[in-house]
Design a protein around this motif. Structure first.
Motif, PDB file in Angstrom:
ATOM      1  N   GLN A 234      12.503 -19.910 -20.579  1.00 47.68           N
ATOM      2  CA  GLN A 234      13.522 -20.180 -19.560  1.00 47.68           C
ATOM      3  C   GLN A 234      13.783 -21.685 -19.419  1.00 47.68           C
ATOM      4  O   GLN A 234      14.925 -22.136 -19.447  1.00 47.68           O
ATOM      5  N   GLU A 235      12.689 -22.466 -19.302  1.00 48.76           N
ATOM      6  CA  GLU A 235      12.858 -23.910 -19.119  1.00 48.76           C
ATOM      7  C   GLU A 235      13.433 -24.555 -20.380  1.00 48.76           C
ATOM      8  O   GLU A 235      14.280 -25.448 -20.298  1.00 48.76           O
ATOM      9  N   SER A 236      12.979 -24.098 -21.559  1.00 58.40           N
ATOM     10  CA  SER A 236      13.494 -24.688 -22.806  1.00 58.40           C
ATOM     11  C   SER A 236      14.984 -24.411 -22.954  1.00 58.40           C
ATOM     12  O   SER A 236      15.746 -25.287 -23.376  1.00 58.40           O
ATOM     13  N   THR A 238      17.051 -23.832 -20.452  1.00 60.03           N
ATOM     14  CA  THR A 238      17.735 -24.655 -19.445  1.00 60.03           C
ATOM     15  C   THR A 238      17.887 -26.081 -19.944  1.00 60.03           C
ATOM     16  O   THR A 238      18.950 -26.694 -19.824  1.00 60.03           O
ATOM     17  N   ASN A 239      16.818 -26.628 -20.516  1.00 64.81           N
ATOM     18  CA  ASN A 239      16.884 -27.991 -21.042  1.00 64.81           C
ATOM     19  C   ASN A 239      17.918 -28.107 -22.162  1.00 64.81           C
ATOM     20  O   ASN A 239      18.677 -29.076 -22.214  1.00 64.81           O
ATOM     21  N   ALA A 240      17.906 -27.122 -23.066  1.00 64.33           N
ATOM     22  CA  ALA A 240      18.870 -27.166 -24.172  1.00 64.33           C
ATOM     23  C   ALA A 240      20.289 -27.154 -23.622  1.00 64.33           C
ATOM     24  O   ALA A 240      21.165 -27.872 -24.105  1.00 64.33           O
ATOM     25  N   ALA A 241      20.521 -26.349 -22.578  1.00 66.68           N
ATOM     26  CA  ALA A 241      21.868 -26.264 -22.012  1.00 66.68           C
ATOM     27  C   ALA A 241      22.229 -27.532 -21.240  1.00 66.68           C
ATOM     28  O   ALA A 241      23.355 -27.998 -21.277  1.00 66.68           O
ATOM     29  N   ARG A 242      21.218 -28.114 -20.540  1.00 70.81           N
ATOM     30  CA  ARG A 242      21.525 -29.250 -19.679  1.00 70.81           C
ATOM     31  C   ARG A 242      21.582 -30.581 -20.423  1.00 70.81           C
ATOM     32  O   ARG A 242      22.400 -31.442 -20.118  1.00 70.81           O
ATOM     33  N   HIS A 243      20.647 -30.770 -21.360  1.00 67.06           N
ATOM     34  CA  HIS A 243      20.508 -32.111 -21.922  1.00 67.06           C
ATOM     35  C   HIS A 243      20.911 -32.240 -23.383  1.00 67.06           C
ATOM     36  O   HIS A 243      21.178 -33.335 -23.850  1.00 67.06           O
ATOM     37  N   ALA A 244      20.829 -31.127 -24.139  1.00 62.04           N
ATOM     38  CA  ALA A 244      20.843 -31.288 -25.590  1.00 62.04           C
ATOM     39  C   ALA A 244      22.241 -31.471 -26.156  1.00 62.04           C
ATOM     40  O   ALA A 244      22.405 -32.046 -27.211  1.00 62.04           O
ATOM     41  N   ALA A 278       9.503 -33.121 -14.657  1.00 58.50           N
ATOM     42  CA  ALA A 278       8.736 -32.020 -14.058  1.00 58.50           C
ATOM     43  C   ALA A 278       8.803 -30.759 -14.914  1.00 58.50           C
ATOM     44  O   ALA A 278       7.842 -30.000 -14.988  1.00 58.50           O
ATOM     45  N   GLY A 279       9.953 -30.555 -15.575  1.00 57.02           N
ATOM     46  CA  GLY A 279      10.115 -29.351 -16.374  1.00 57.02           C
ATOM     47  C   GLY A 279       9.129 -29.282 -17.535  1.00 57.02           C
ATOM     48  O   GLY A 279       8.429 -28.285 -17.724  1.00 57.02           O
ATOM     49  N   ILE A 280       9.060 -30.374 -18.309  1.00 51.88           N
ATOM     50  CA  ILE A 280       8.181 -30.386 -19.472  1.00 51.88           C
ATOM     51  C   ILE A 280       6.711 -30.379 -19.040  1.00 51.88           C
ATOM     52  O   ILE A 280       5.888 -29.674 -19.600  1.00 51.88           O
TER      53      ILE A 280
HETATM   54 MG   LIG Z   1      14.132 -29.411 -17.479  1.00 55.07          MG
END
Ligand SMILES: [Mg+2]
Ligand SMILES: Nc1ncnc2c1ncn2[C@@H]1O[C@H](COP(=O)(O)OP(=O)(O)OP(=O)(O)O)[C@@H](O)[C@H]1O
Length: 316
Positions: A234-236, A238-244, A278-280
């Motif tokens: 879930q977090e990975s 989210t990160n891919a969608a938000r930052h990548a 915090a996510g990682i």
């Molecule tokens: Mg994150």
């Protein structure tokens, strides 16, 4: 040899050599001192200082190594230890430091386990209340609206249908929220279904293209392992969608005899190793909780690959 005697011996050697040189070399110091004599004396002093510095550096090297480890050690990557080399005090210091690391890692593991369990329990409670209270009330409202719309005269009926539509959308949103807070499918249908529905949800909401590669003959996993795998996915995502800034993400779940391995690979701009929020950190803590390891590395080509390796412990 203790540190004190080692340093003392080093100094004694340097001073002894200097004295021997003074005794046997044809050196005279006149009063008042001559320029050539002064130059020779200052050069001698410089040689002594350099020799002393070099020897001290050698003697204190184990301390330097310890200091470096102390400043770089990260409790989220446990297992870093120094060999207890060097003189008596230094070896003792290193042993004490290693023991302290051991204790800190254990305490960190128990306290983060407690925090994560509390967080999951709280999420479950909120999900339950959203589902039982808000969800039920909104369903009742929907039914009431439908009855009212059926009986209402024409101009009012259209308005009521619109309100009904909005309420239905909100109800869907609440249901999605409940699912995110508490992946109930995990309990009911297992990890693969939960991950499939998570990735499908993600694909529709973010527009990311998501490829799933799941081993079908996955061994039964402990519930907490499944939850950790799910949360890391879930977090990975989210990160891919938000930052990548990625277009395509692959979520793979593989297993060997004694471990399950989740990999989330995106084709985005890649992640800087230094930036961990915090996510990682949360993912690392969750991995530690089940005795697993988390690795975040550049993906082949471009992008980021998050890899969680979890030991397989059978469902009890
Ligand atoms: Mg994150
Ligand atoms: N897949 C990725 N591609 C590119 N950069 C990433 C990726 N994942 C993480 N990052 C970078 O790493 C940083 C830390 O990520 P992390 O998940 O720890 O925190 P965050 O997403 O910013 O906040 P949150 O606590 O809400 O997760 C991000 O701010 C982002 O710059």
């Amino acid at each position: 040899m203790s540190l004190f005697w080692r340093i003392f011996a080093l100094n004694a050697v340097v001073l002894g050599l200097a004295t021997a040189l003074l005794l046997w070399a044809p050196v005279t110091v006149s009063v008042p001192v001559l320029l050539t004599e002064a130059v020779i004396l200052v050069a001698g002093l410089a040689v002594m200082l350099v020799a002393n510095a070099a020897l001290l550096r050698l003697g204190l090297a184990p301390l330097d190594r310890l200091t470096r480890l102390m400043t770089t050690v990260d409790l989220l990557r446990p297992g870093q230890r120094l060999p207890a080399a060097g003189g008596r005090e230094v070896a003792e210091l290193i042993r004490t430091f290693n023991a302290m690391l051991e204790r800190l890692e254990q305490e960190r593991a128990t306290s983060s386990a407690r925090a994560l369990l509390a967080q999951e329990a709280e999420r479950r409670r909120i999900a339950q209340e959203l589902h039982d209270e808000v969800g039920q009330t909104m369903t009742a409202i929907l039914l009431g609206l439908k009855r009212a719309a059926d009986d209402a005269p024409e101009p009012l009926r259209k308005d009521l249908h619109e309100v009904q539509e909005i309420t239905r959308e909100s109800l869907d949103e609440v249901r999605r929220l409940v699912r995110r807070l508490r992946p109930g499918v995990l309990d009911d249908l297992g990890l693969i279904s939960a991950l499939t529905s998570l990735t499908e949800d993600f694909a529709t909401h973010t527009g990311l293209r998501i490829t799933r590669r799941f081993d079908t003959d996955l061994p039964a996993l402990a519930p907490e392992t499944e939850l950790v795998l799910y949360r890391v996915a879930q977090e990975s995502l989210t990160n891919a969608a938000r930052h990548a800034d990625a277009a395509h993400v692959t979520v793979a779940l593989r297993h060997t005899d004694d471990s399950a391995e989740l990999t989330v690979t995106d084709d985005g701009r890649g992640v800087e190793a230094a930036r961990e929020g915090a996510g990682i950190r949360g993912m690392r803590e969750r991995a530690l909780l089940i005795g697993g390891g988390l690795e975040i590395a550049p993906a082949p080509g471009t992008g980021t690959r998050v890899q969680l390796t979890a030991p397989v412990s059978r469902k009890h």
